[in-house]
Motif scaffolding. Structure first.
Motif, PDB file in Angstrom:
ATOM      1  N   VAL A   1      -4.288   9.015  -5.509  1.00 25.20           N
ATOM      2  CA  VAL A   1      -4.729   7.820  -4.801  1.00 25.20           C
ATOM      3  C   VAL A   1      -4.711   8.062  -3.295  1.00 25.20           C
ATOM      4  N   ALA A   2      -5.389   7.191  -2.578  1.00 23.23           N
ATOM      5  CA  ALA A   2      -5.412   7.213  -1.106  1.00 23.23           C
ATOM      6  C   ALA A   2      -4.279   6.334  -0.573  1.00 23.23           C
ATOM      7  N   GLY A   3      -4.031   6.441   0.707  1.00 19.94           N
ATOM      8  CA  GLY A   3      -2.971   5.668   1.344  1.00 19.94           C
ATOM      9  C   GLY A   3      -3.181   4.170   1.293  1.00 19.94           C
ATOM     10  N   SER A   4      -4.421   3.747   1.120  1.00 20.46           N
ATOM     11  CA  SER A   4      -4.728   2.309   1.069  1.00 20.46           C
ATOM     12  C   SER A   4      -4.556   1.714  -0.332  1.00 20.46           C
ATOM     13  N   PHE A   5      -4.237   2.562  -1.311  1.00 24.26           N
ATOM     14  CA  PHE A   5      -4.054   2.081  -2.684  1.00 24.26           C
ATOM     15  C   PHE A   5      -2.892   1.092  -2.735  1.00 24.26           C
ATOM     16  N   VAL A   6      -3.061  -0.002  -3.456  1.00 25.61           N
ATOM     17  CA  VAL A   6      -2.029  -1.035  -3.565  1.00 25.61           C
ATOM     18  C   VAL A   6      -1.175  -0.773  -4.806  1.00 25.61           C
TER      19      VAL A   6
ATOM     20  N   SER B   1       5.424   0.689 -11.013  1.00 24.42           N
ATOM     21  CA  SER B   1       4.594   1.887 -10.848  1.00 24.42           C
ATOM     22  C   SER B   1       5.469   3.113 -10.637  1.00 24.42           C
ATOM     23  N   GLU B   2       4.923   4.258 -10.996  1.00 24.03           N
ATOM     24  CA  GLU B   2       5.557   5.543 -10.715  1.00 24.03           C
ATOM     25  C   GLU B   2       4.748   6.212  -9.616  1.00 24.03           C
ATOM     26  N   ILE B   3       5.392   6.504  -8.501  1.00 25.30           N
ATOM     27  CA  ILE B   3       4.725   7.104  -7.352  1.00 25.30           C
ATOM     28  C   ILE B   3       5.268   8.513  -7.160  1.00 25.30           C
ATOM     29  N   ALA B   4       4.376   9.472  -6.983  1.00 19.56           N
ATOM     30  CA  ALA B   4       4.770  10.859  -6.751  1.00 19.56           C
ATOM     31  C   ALA B   4       4.232  11.319  -5.406  1.00 19.56           C
ATOM     32  N   PHE B   5       5.126  11.882  -4.578  1.00 15.82           N
ATOM     33  CA  PHE B   5       4.741  12.444  -3.287  1.00 15.82           C
ATOM     34  C   PHE B   5       4.889  13.955  -3.357  1.00 15.82           C
ATOM     35  N   PHE B   6       3.864  14.667  -2.918  1.00 19.06           N
ATOM     36  CA  PHE B   6       3.956  16.134  -2.878  1.00 19.06           C
ATOM     37  C   PHE B   6       3.035  16.689  -1.814  1.00 19.06           C
ATOM     38  N   PRO B   7       3.409  17.841  -1.232  1.00 18.96           N
ATOM     39  CA  PRO B   7       2.552  18.442  -0.224  1.00 18.96           C
ATOM     40  C   PRO B   7       1.302  19.021  -0.866  1.00 18.96           C
ATOM     41  N   PRO B   8       0.235  19.205  -0.077  1.00 18.52           N
ATOM     42  CA  PRO B   8      -0.970  19.814  -0.636  1.00 18.52           C
ATOM     43  C   PRO B   8      -0.653  21.216  -1.161  1.00 18.52           C
ATOM     44  N   VAL B   9      -1.241  21.575  -2.244  1.00 25.48           N
ATOM     45  CA  VAL B   9      -1.008  22.885  -2.842  1.00 25.48           C
ATOM     46  C   VAL B   9      -1.922  23.910  -2.174  1.00 25.48           C
ATOM     47  N   THR B  10      -1.361  25.058  -1.849  1.00 26.61           N
ATOM     48  CA  THR B  10      -2.168  26.140  -1.292  1.00 26.61           C
ATOM     49  C   THR B  10      -2.053  27.331  -2.224  1.00 26.61           C
TER      50      THR B  10
ATOM     51  N   THR C   1       0.851  -1.195   0.000  1.00 27.05           N
ATOM     52  CA  THR C   1       0.000   0.000   0.000  1.00 27.05           C
ATOM     53  C   THR C   1       0.884   1.241   0.000  1.00 27.05           C
ATOM     54  N   ILE C   2       0.304   2.359  -0.383  1.00 27.13           N
ATOM     55  CA  ILE C   2       1.013   3.633  -0.347  1.00 27.13           C
ATOM     56  C   ILE C   2       1.465   3.939   1.077  1.00 27.13           C
ATOM     57  N   ASP C   3       0.592   3.730   2.056  1.00 28.34           N
ATOM     58  CA  ASP C   3       0.964   3.990   3.453  1.00 28.34           C
ATOM     59  C   ASP C   3       2.155   3.141   3.878  1.00 28.34           C
TER      60      ASP C   3
ATOM     61  N   THR D   1      -0.497  11.896  -2.893  1.00 25.44           N
ATOM     62  CA  THR D   1       0.206  10.843  -3.614  1.00 25.44           C
ATOM     63  C   THR D   1      -0.508  10.542  -4.921  1.00 25.44           C
ATOM     64  N   ALA D   2       0.288  10.375  -5.956  1.00 29.44           N
ATOM     65  CA  ALA D   2      -0.235   9.950  -7.252  1.00 29.44           C
ATOM     66  C   ALA D   2       0.516   8.690  -7.668  1.00 29.44           C
ATOM     67  N   VAL D   3      -0.214   7.755  -8.259  1.00 32.46           N
ATOM     68  CA  VAL D   3       0.389   6.548  -8.812  1.00 32.46           C
ATOM     69  C   VAL D   3       0.053   6.537 -10.293  1.00 32.46           C
TER      70      VAL D   3
END
Length: 85
Positions: free
Chosen positions: A64-69, A74-83, A30-32, A57-59
């Motif tokens: 996607v959510a943290g429970s995504f498998v 896969s390409e996983i991207a982590f980024f903070p929420p945009v404000t 999972t992402i988490d 997180t994007a896959v």
């Protein structure tokens, strides 16, 4: 399982890298769980990806959510929420 991990914005700045390829000894994850594995590698990763920090997180270019498998290649991207305003 081989994964391409991309880091954006403040996470990228904290880590000093834009992306990396990691091999994970698991058929699926999972992402988490992936985030926890990355954070456990060293203090710098732990500071950039702590459990309580809001991180989007994007896959493969889809949010996607943290429970995504995650699966092989896969390409996983982590980024903070945009404000903004």
């Amino acid at each position: 399982m081989r994964l391409t991990i991309k880091y954006f914005a403040s996470i990228r700045e904290q880590l000093g890298m834009q992306q990396e390829v990691v091999d994970v000894d698991a058929p699926q994850l999972t992402i988490d769980a992936l985030r926890a594995r990355l954070a456990s590698r060293n203090a710098q990763m732990a500071a950039a990806l702590p459990e309580g920090r809001r991180v989007r997180t994007a896959v493969n270019h889809e949010m996607v959510a943290g429970s995504f498998v995650v699966r092989e290649d896969s390409e996983i991207a982590f980024f903070p929420p945009v404000t903004g305003g």
